[in-house]
Structures are given as structure tokens and as C-alpha cells.
Write a protein that holds these residues in place. Sequence first.
Motif, PDB file in Angstrom:
ATOM      1  N   GLU A   9      43.852  32.878 -26.662  1.00 44.56           N
ATOM      2  CA  GLU A   9      44.870  32.333 -25.770  1.00 44.56           C
ATOM      3  C   GLU A   9      44.267  31.210 -24.941  1.00 44.56           C
ATOM      4  O   GLU A   9      43.145  31.331 -24.449  1.00 44.56           O
ATOM      5  N   LEU A  10      45.010  30.125 -24.807  1.00 50.89           N
ATOM      6  CA  LEU A  10      44.603  28.998 -23.978  1.00 50.89           C
ATOM      7  C   LEU A  10      45.770  28.589 -23.103  1.00 50.89           C
ATOM      8  O   LEU A  10      46.937  28.786 -23.455  1.00 50.89           O
ATOM      9  N   SER A  11      45.446  27.986 -21.959  1.00 49.50           N
ATOM     10  CA  SER A  11      46.485  27.522 -21.036  1.00 49.50           C
ATOM     11  C   SER A  11      46.439  26.003 -20.923  1.00 49.50           C
ATOM     12  O   SER A  11      45.380  25.423 -20.654  1.00 49.50           O
ATOM     13  N   ILE A  12      47.570  25.372 -21.139  1.00 55.48           N
ATOM     14  CA  ILE A  12      47.620  23.912 -21.009  1.00 55.48           C
ATOM     15  C   ILE A  12      47.320  23.488 -19.578  1.00 55.48           C
ATOM     16  O   ILE A  12      46.824  22.390 -19.327  1.00 55.48           O
ATOM     17  N   GLY A  13      47.577  24.390 -18.624  1.00 59.19           N
ATOM     18  CA  GLY A  13      47.294  24.070 -17.229  1.00 59.19           C
ATOM     19  C   GLY A  13      45.827  23.808 -16.962  1.00 59.19           C
ATOM     20  O   GLY A  13      45.479  23.073 -16.024  1.00 59.19           O
ATOM     21  N   ALA A  14      44.940  24.391 -17.779  1.00 58.91           N
ATOM     22  CA  ALA A  14      43.505  24.188 -17.579  1.00 58.91           C
ATOM     23  C   ALA A  14      43.087  22.753 -17.842  1.00 58.91           C
ATOM     24  O   ALA A  14      42.003  22.328 -17.433  1.00 58.91           O
ATOM     25  N   TYR A  15      43.938  21.980 -18.517  1.00 62.44           N
ATOM     26  CA  TYR A  15      43.587  20.605 -18.888  1.00 62.44           C
ATOM     27  C   TYR A  15      44.085  19.585 -17.867  1.00 62.44           C
ATOM     28  O   TYR A  15      43.795  18.393 -17.992  1.00 62.44           O
ATOM     29  N   LEU A  16      44.831  20.050 -16.869  1.00 62.76           N
ATOM     30  CA  LEU A  16      45.430  19.117 -15.911  1.00 62.76           C
ATOM     31  C   LEU A  16      44.399  18.331 -15.129  1.00 62.76           C
ATOM     32  O   LEU A  16      44.642  17.181 -14.739  1.00 62.76           O
ATOM     33  N   ARG A  56      41.915  25.607 -34.251  1.00 64.43           N
ATOM     34  CA  ARG A  56      41.528  26.758 -33.429  1.00 64.43           C
ATOM     35  C   ARG A  56      41.916  26.552 -31.969  1.00 64.43           C
ATOM     36  O   ARG A  56      42.211  27.518 -31.248  1.00 64.43           O
ATOM     37  N   SER A  57      41.921  25.320 -31.505  1.00 64.40           N
ATOM     38  CA  SER A  57      42.364  25.040 -30.133  1.00 64.40           C
ATOM     39  C   SER A  57      43.833  24.647 -30.063  1.00 64.40           C
ATOM     40  O   SER A  57      44.539  25.001 -29.121  1.00 64.40           O
ATOM     41  N   ALA A  58      44.310  23.908 -31.069  1.00 63.90           N
ATOM     42  CA  ALA A  58      45.679  23.398 -31.000  1.00 63.90           C
ATOM     43  C   ALA A  58      46.713  24.512 -31.112  1.00 63.90           C
ATOM     44  O   ALA A  58      47.729  24.504 -30.396  1.00 63.90           O
ATOM     45  N   VAL A  59      46.490  25.473 -31.999  1.00 67.88           N
ATOM     46  CA  VAL A  59      47.492  26.525 -32.217  1.00 67.88           C
ATOM     47  C   VAL A  59      47.761  27.331 -30.946  1.00 67.88           C
ATOM     48  O   VAL A  59      48.932  27.525 -30.569  1.00 67.88           O
ATOM     49  N   PRO A  60      46.731  27.814 -30.218  1.00 65.30           N
ATOM     50  CA  PRO A  60      47.054  28.543 -28.986  1.00 65.30           C
ATOM     51  C   PRO A  60      47.705  27.670 -27.915  1.00 65.30           C
ATOM     52  O   PRO A  60      48.510  28.167 -27.118  1.00 65.30           O
ATOM     53  N   LEU A  61      47.404  26.368 -27.905  1.00 62.59           N
ATOM     54  CA  LEU A  61      48.059  25.494 -26.929  1.00 62.59           C
ATOM     55  C   LEU A  61      49.517  25.244 -27.296  1.00 62.59           C
ATOM     56  O   LEU A  61      50.380  25.145 -26.408  1.00 62.59           O
ATOM     57  N   TYR A  62      49.814  25.117 -28.578  1.00 61.83           N
ATOM     58  CA  TYR A  62      51.223  25.087 -29.006  1.00 61.83           C
ATOM     59  C   TYR A  62      51.960  26.285 -28.420  1.00 61.83           C
ATOM     60  O   TYR A  62      53.044  26.158 -27.837  1.00 61.83           O
ATOM     61  N   ALA A 202      41.481  14.455 -32.156  1.00 59.44           N
ATOM     62  CA  ALA A 202      40.970  14.523 -30.783  1.00 59.44           C
ATOM     63  C   ALA A 202      40.096  15.760 -30.653  1.00 59.44           C
ATOM     64  O   ALA A 202      40.098  16.631 -31.515  1.00 59.44           O
ATOM     65  N   ILE A 203      39.354  15.838 -29.566  1.00 60.11           N
ATOM     66  CA  ILE A 203      38.486  16.991 -29.324  1.00 60.11           C
ATOM     67  C   ILE A 203      39.037  17.832 -28.180  1.00 60.11           C
ATOM     68  O   ILE A 203      39.783  17.340 -27.335  1.00 60.11           O
ATOM     69  N   ASP A 204      38.656  19.088 -28.196  1.00 61.62           N
ATOM     70  CA  ASP A 204      39.013  19.992 -27.103  1.00 61.62           C
ATOM     71  C   ASP A 204      37.871  19.996 -26.092  1.00 61.62           C
ATOM     72  O   ASP A 204      36.803  20.532 -26.363  1.00 61.62           O
ATOM     73  N   PRO A 205      38.063  19.405 -24.905  1.00 61.55           N
ATOM     74  CA  PRO A 205      36.960  19.311 -23.940  1.00 61.55           C
ATOM     75  C   PRO A 205      36.549  20.648 -23.349  1.00 61.55           C
ATOM     76  O   PRO A 205      35.487  20.751 -22.736  1.00 61.55           O
ATOM     77  N   LEU A 206      37.372  21.684 -23.540  1.00 60.28           N
ATOM     78  CA  LEU A 206      37.093  22.988 -22.945  1.00 60.28           C
ATOM     79  C   LEU A 206      36.628  24.023 -23.965  1.00 60.28           C
ATOM     80  O   LEU A 206      36.433  25.187 -23.620  1.00 60.28           O
ATOM     81  N   SER A 207      36.437  23.613 -25.206  1.00 57.31           N
ATOM     82  CA  SER A 207      35.971  24.547 -26.239  1.00 57.31           C
ATOM     83  C   SER A 207      34.490  24.853 -26.037  1.00 57.31           C
ATOM     84  O   SER A 207      33.781  24.123 -25.327  1.00 57.31           O
ATOM     85  N   PRO A 208      33.970  25.916 -26.661  1.00 56.54           N
ATOM     86  CA  PRO A 208      32.539  26.228 -26.524  1.00 56.54           C
ATOM     87  C   PRO A 208      31.632  25.077 -26.938  1.00 56.54           C
ATOM     88  O   PRO A 208      30.551  24.903 -26.377  1.00 56.54           O
ATOM     89  N   LYS A 209      32.075  24.266 -27.891  1.00 57.29           N
ATOM     90  CA  LYS A 209      31.235  23.142 -28.316  1.00 57.29           C
ATOM     91  C   LYS A 209      31.191  22.031 -27.273  1.00 57.29           C
ATOM     92  O   LYS A 209      30.218  21.283 -27.194  1.00 57.29           O
TER      93      LYS A 209
END
Length: 418
Positions: A9-16, A56-62, A202-209
Motif C-alpha cells: 500500500e502506498l499513499s499519494i499524499g506522501a509525494y506532496l 510495483r509502485s504505480a499499481v498501489p498508487l492507482y 519515471a522513478i519512484d523517489p520513495l521506493s527502497p531503491k
Amino acid sequence: MLQTVDVGELSIGAYLQVVPEEIMAPLLEVAGRLRGARVLHLSATPYGGGVSELLRSAVPLYNDLGVHATWKIITGLPPFFAVTKKMHNALQGATTPVTAEDRALYERTAERNAAQLRADPEFAGFDYVFVHDPQPTAVRSYVDGSRARWVWRCHIDTSQPDLATWHYLRRFLEPYDATVFTTAQFVPPDLPPGRVEIIPPAIDPLSPKNMSLDDRTAHAVLNWIGIEPRRPLITQVSRFDPWKDPLGVIDAYRLVRKEVPDLQLALVGSMALDDPEAWEVYRTIADAARDDPAVHLFTNLTGVGNVEVNAFQRMSAVMVQKSLREGFGLVVCEALWKGTPVVAGRAGGIPLQIADGVGGVLVDSVAGCAEAITGLLTDRPRAAALAAAGHERVRRHFLLPRLLLDELTLLDALAQER
């Protein structure tokens, strides 16, 4: 039924606090119009490449945005993936022919996967289907009566394809409602009619990588696997693939060693279910580096995962991506996001990320690669300035919410056309 990939699970709010407001605001607006829609992403492997990292990041954000997304994997025996790897290479310009036997196997596997998809109770409820790259492309041709809108997402460099292979694949694109490419130069001129979109990854700035990792921890991670943190290090992270030119990277490194004798090189690669060629390339690299203890070879199967790659990209003085063909090369953005300059081949989607004077240096040869690496190793203020500009470019253009905005805008347009 096809395997569904479990995601967190990911929250789009974390990217604000990370992504510019001019991206976040329209993303929330278009997601609101699509709330309740159901989207299927269909790909070939759950790990080991850029597509799987994106999903892996896009699907939970959808899902967090209210657009219900599912990610499923096609199945196939090793000979099938050998055929699709051959197709992948041919679409990037290789001349190895795809035989009649190869085509028959490709079509049989597509038909079998389509049958499994039709038997899935979830399938009838999907409004949109994204199909990623050549491996699952033909599945659409064996799914009759689908109410969903189908989108083919091409992640590879198709600017100079083998024409026989392209013409074969093209016929399976006829029933798609839209196609998506990374750059306009990748769009073949005889693409079937329908909506064509240009959407860079694009990249997920909050992923483990890509998450924040302090220097002390990063040094400890690299020291644990045999890298000497006090010696200068250059690294290439990529699949073990001839198009990434790993032997050219070793040749460039050896030229740089004449100026920087204590230099280390790390080649960090991933093995994926859909890439049977990788082990052959791995063995070739190992043979080329056998007599040089300063050349380190790592894979995701020997304990080098996302956190280790994160550490490599932060602690390397220069990241290298000497691709000869490249769909995009997420690792370029990953390095720039961490403030590390990049020396990269002038190929495919890489110039989108490294514009003139931003992020690093584009090269066209082994000698040019070595010269650029040496220049950045010996002129640290210039290297730092390039990296800082690259970080800002990534922040504005290549973070995951921008990709989601582009994809959801496409789905919204398809909905309005219907």
C-alpha cells in the motif's frame, strides 16, 4: 488463471512534499474523474527490469487514487522467452530472424494466456488493459468481445527495428485502442490507426531503491559486499544485455585507470524470468574481468537488491550507462535523483534525461566514455554542478506522479471517446 502480483500500500499524499504542485493538482483532478474504474496491467515478469519496478509502485498508487488496479503476469516455458528475447533484440535493430517455428510458439503461448485471462472471474470487470512490451502483445488478438479499452505500452527502442519482425508484431496491434512510446522517434511510421501517446517513464523517489540513505549506512552496505569505500568507484547498473555494452564499460574503465590507478568498477545486473540471454552475457563479462580484482560483478541473485543499488548510486563518483540502444534507462534518473553525475551513451531515451549541461555527459564511443569519466573524477566541482542540475530536472519531469498523470489522462481521453 494468470498470476496476480502482490503489491503493498502506498499513499499519494506522501509525494506532496516531493513532487511539484503543477503535477499533483491535475493528477488528483483526473483521478477523481476516473474514480471506480478498473485497470489491468499485463506484463512478463514480476521482477528484474524497469517495467516491474514501475508497476510495483504505480499499481498501489492507482489504488490509493481510487482507480482499482491489478497486475498480472503471463506464463510461458523457457523456449517462449527465448523467442520473445529474440523479438526484443530485433525490434531494437538486431538482424537475427524470427522463424516460422518461433512465431508458432509465440502465438500458441499467447492463445493459452488469453484463455487463462478469459477464465479469470475478474477479467470481465476491467475497463482498461495496459499490455507491456512484446511478450504479451498477441494476447489481445485472442480475447474476443472484450469491453475494455486496450493500450500497448512499448518500453523499448523501436526507432530502427528489423522490419520483418516489426511487420509481424504490427498485426497484433490492430485491435488496440492506443499505443504508448517513450519518445516520438520510437514510433514506427506504419503504426496501425489509433491514439498514439508519448509518455516517458519515471522513478519512484520513495521506493527502497531511491529513498534517503545516509552516507554512513551506504558505506557500510558497500563495504559488506567487498567495495572499498575510500577508493574512487564507478558503477553501471543494468540488465546483463549486449545493448548495455558492459564490455565497452570495462574497456573505458581500463583507459581511466591510467589516470586514476586506484579506481574500482562495479557492474551490477539483474536476472529476470523473461531474459534467458542474461547468463550468457554474465559469463562473458566474468571472463573479461577475471584477472582484475578491482572489477566487481554483482547480481540480484547474489544478495544485491534495491538497498545495495541505492548505496552504489549514492557512493559512486560517477554512474555509467553506456547503452547502445535504450528504451529509457531508469537508472539514469535514479542516479541523478541521488546527486550523482552520469556518463551515458547517446541512445534512445537517455538524452531526455541528460540534456546539454544537465546531469552528466553523453558519449558515443569507448574513448569518449573514458574521457568523460576522467573529466568528472578530476573536476569534482563540475561533477557536483551537473548532478545538482540533473536532480532538479528529475524532480520536475521524471517522478512517478507525472507518469500517473500522463497515463490517467490517456485513460480519461479513451473514456470520453467511447
